[in-house]
Write a protein that holds these residues in place. Structure first.
Motif, PDB file in Angstrom:
ATOM      1  N   LEU A 326       9.949  28.886 -13.699  1.00  0.00           N
ATOM      2  CA  LEU A 326       9.168  29.144 -12.493  1.00  0.00           C
ATOM      3  C   LEU A 326       9.121  27.870 -11.673  1.00  0.00           C
ATOM      4  O   LEU A 326       8.771  26.805 -12.188  1.00  0.00           O
ATOM      5  N   ILE A 327       9.491  27.980 -10.403  1.00  0.00           N
ATOM      6  CA  ILE A 327       9.482  26.861  -9.455  1.00  0.00           C
ATOM      7  C   ILE A 327       8.483  27.189  -8.357  1.00  0.00           C
ATOM      8  O   ILE A 327       8.486  28.298  -7.810  1.00  0.00           O
ATOM      9  N   VAL A 384       7.975  41.800 -14.108  1.00  0.00           N
ATOM     10  CA  VAL A 384       7.797  40.454 -14.670  1.00  0.00           C
ATOM     11  C   VAL A 384       6.455  39.864 -14.256  1.00  0.00           C
ATOM     12  O   VAL A 384       6.263  38.646 -14.319  1.00  0.00           O
ATOM     13  N   ALA A 385       5.518  40.691 -13.852  1.00  0.00           N
ATOM     14  CA  ALA A 385       4.236  40.204 -13.338  1.00  0.00           C
ATOM     15  C   ALA A 385       3.492  39.380 -14.384  1.00  0.00           C
ATOM     16  O   ALA A 385       2.894  38.340 -14.054  1.00  0.00           O
ATOM     17  N   GLU A 386       3.510  39.813 -15.632  1.00  0.00           N
ATOM     18  CA  GLU A 386       2.799  39.075 -16.673  1.00  0.00           C
ATOM     19  C   GLU A 386       3.458  37.721 -16.946  1.00  0.00           C
ATOM     20  O   GLU A 386       2.773  36.720 -17.177  1.00  0.00           O
ATOM     21  N   VAL A 387       4.793  37.690 -16.928  1.00  0.00           N
ATOM     22  CA  VAL A 387       5.509  36.416 -17.113  1.00  0.00           C
ATOM     23  C   VAL A 387       5.170  35.461 -15.974  1.00  0.00           C
ATOM     24  O   VAL A 387       4.867  34.278 -16.202  1.00  0.00           O
ATOM     25  N   GLU A 388       5.195  35.969 -14.743  1.00  0.00           N
ATOM     26  CA  GLU A 388       4.891  35.123 -13.586  1.00  0.00           C
ATOM     27  C   GLU A 388       3.453  34.607 -13.653  1.00  0.00           C
ATOM     28  O   GLU A 388       3.196  33.419 -13.395  1.00  0.00           O
ATOM     29  N   LYS A 389       2.527  35.452 -14.021  1.00  0.00           N
ATOM     30  CA  LYS A 389       1.124  35.034 -14.139  1.00  0.00           C
ATOM     31  C   LYS A 389       0.969  33.946 -15.193  1.00  0.00           C
ATOM     32  O   LYS A 389       0.277  32.937 -14.976  1.00  0.00           O
TER      33      LYS A 389
END
Length: 422
Positions: A326-327, A384-389
């Motif tokens: 994540l960037i 991928v909302a949980e990964v991003e969070k």
């Protein structure tokens, strides 16, 4: 028994472009011997994809925003190592080592402040090797810290005949499939060959001096290769680095390959532990010595990278795990920064428009298993909302815990402060 001597060899801008990292056209037998006789880290990353900030992390065990070097430490840019943050040379000098700098150092406009007993200012590989040979020809009793920084791999590259590519030449998949890419990669590999020759003389001199057995020897580079979409980006080609370590008397397994995520801030505490020297306060790196000796070691779940300044202000931060990256981009800019020396190269000049579009997103999220080239931004997608969070929380937590100045607003450069104060 601690390591008697500490040897840190670096070169510019090669990422993992060595034969020992799977590039068969590269001629690097001497550096690769450290992998055969020592340990190769398959997933080592730097803290920053530019020279001075990354080298300052190597020298201090701290992230760039904690050691003061958030941009180039060159005249006109003027970033400077925080005077309260000790350089590795100063720590080892205080512990009784004779500390020698060979070549440039790129972390301070005032190398005399860093703690070196002597600066051998030669920059060409053969001259550096001769200076190292001279130092090693003296008595064996004094403990030595040798920091050896080669420049043969920095642009502009040596002139070569690129009409015939060497057998096994692989062009990174993120570069365009054009003759100019072959031309530049062949030239880079010639620089690596020349650097390797000088490194071989250094290793031979350690053997001749009887110091090789109980010296911890590290070879690494500052950041990824100096190609478009590599250097000065937080994509893996910008952050990936070669990292080889050898300590024959230290119990390292010869020929071992470590797959753990490691950061170049880990080199500083590793060298101090090998030398049995106390860490100064504030070290953020994690010693690799327990890992290399088969002892209890807490693996990193993630590594963190940053860029604040290079050619211009372009603040960004990232977190990388085994699978995801994540960037977070904090300003508007080009999609990727291409430094001036790379812009002068044939690949960029063949089609500048590939790199000149505007940056499309504040947040970038990549599945590195499915998309190793980091070309499909998944940020904002429901699947991928949980990964991003989770990764956003991890990045913000790291920024808070390390007192990242970006949390307080835009970061002024030394030139800004000079303009205000003069």
């Amino acid at each position: 028994m601690p390591a008697h001597d500490v040897v840190l060899m670096t070169t510019h801008d090669i990422g993992r472009r060595l034969r020992s990292y799977g590039h068969p056209s590269v001629i690097s037998p001497h550096v690769d011997s450290l992998a055969e006789d020592g340990v190769r880290f398959a997933r080592a990353f730097c803290t920053a994809p530019q020279c001075s900030p990354s080298r300052a992390s190597l020298a201090t065990g701290r992230y760039p925003h904690n050691n003061g070097v958030m941009g180039l430490a060159h005249p006109g840019f003027d970033w400077e190592l925080d005077p309260t943050v000790p350089h590795l040379a100063a720590v080892l000098s205080h512990a009784g080592f004779a500390t020698h700098l060979f070549g440039g150092q790129h972390v301070s406009l005032h190398p005399e402040r860093l703690g070196f007993t002597r600066h051998h200012a030669e920059t060409a590989g053969p001259a550096i090797a001769s200076a190292v040979e001279d130092v090693l020809s003296t008595g064996r009793d004094t403990r030595l810290y040798l920091e050896i920084n080669f420049e043969e791999t920095h642009r502009p590259y040596p002139q070569v005949d690129a009409s015939r590519a060497p057998d096994g030449l692989d062009i990174p998949a993120y570069l365009p499939d054009i003759p100019e890419a072959v031309q530049e990669m062949v030239a880079l590999e010639e620089g690596i060959r020349l650097m390797d020759e000088a490194a071989g003389r250094v290793l031979a001199a350690l053997e001749s001096a009887g110091r090789a057995e109980n010296a911890i020897v590290v070879f690494t580079t500052d950041h990824g290769i100096a190609m478009p979409r590599a250097k000065c980006t937080l994509y893996d080609p910008g952050l990936e680095v070669a990292l080889l370590m050898r300590w024959r008397a230290g119990g390292f397994q010869a020929g071992a390959v470590r797959e753990e995520l490691v950061s170049n801030i880990d080199v500083f505490p590793t060298l101090l532990d090998a030398a049995d020297v106390k860490h100064p306060p504030g070290v953020q790196g994690r010693s690799l010595l327990p890992l290399l000796r088969g002892e209890t070691y807490e693996r990193r779940r993630a590594i963190f990278g940053e860029k604040t300044f290079h050619s211009y202000y372009d603040p960004m931060r990232c977190v990388r795990t085994d699978r995801h990256k994540l960037i977070r981009n904090f300003e508007t800019a080009f999609a990727v920064e291409v430094p001036g020396d790379i812009q002068a190269g044939a690949i960029f000049r063949a089609d500048p428009s590939l790199y000149s579009r505007d940056r499309p997103a504040v947040v970038e999220l990549y599945d590195l298993d499915a998309d190793p080239l980091e070309q499909r931004n998944l940020a904002g997608r429901a699947e991928v909302a949980e990964v991003e969070k989770r990764l956003n929380a991890e990045l913000w937590r790291w920024m808070r815990e390390t007192d990242d100045p970006l949390l307080e607003g835009p970061v002024p450069s030394p030139r800004y402060r000079l303009a205000i104060e003069s």
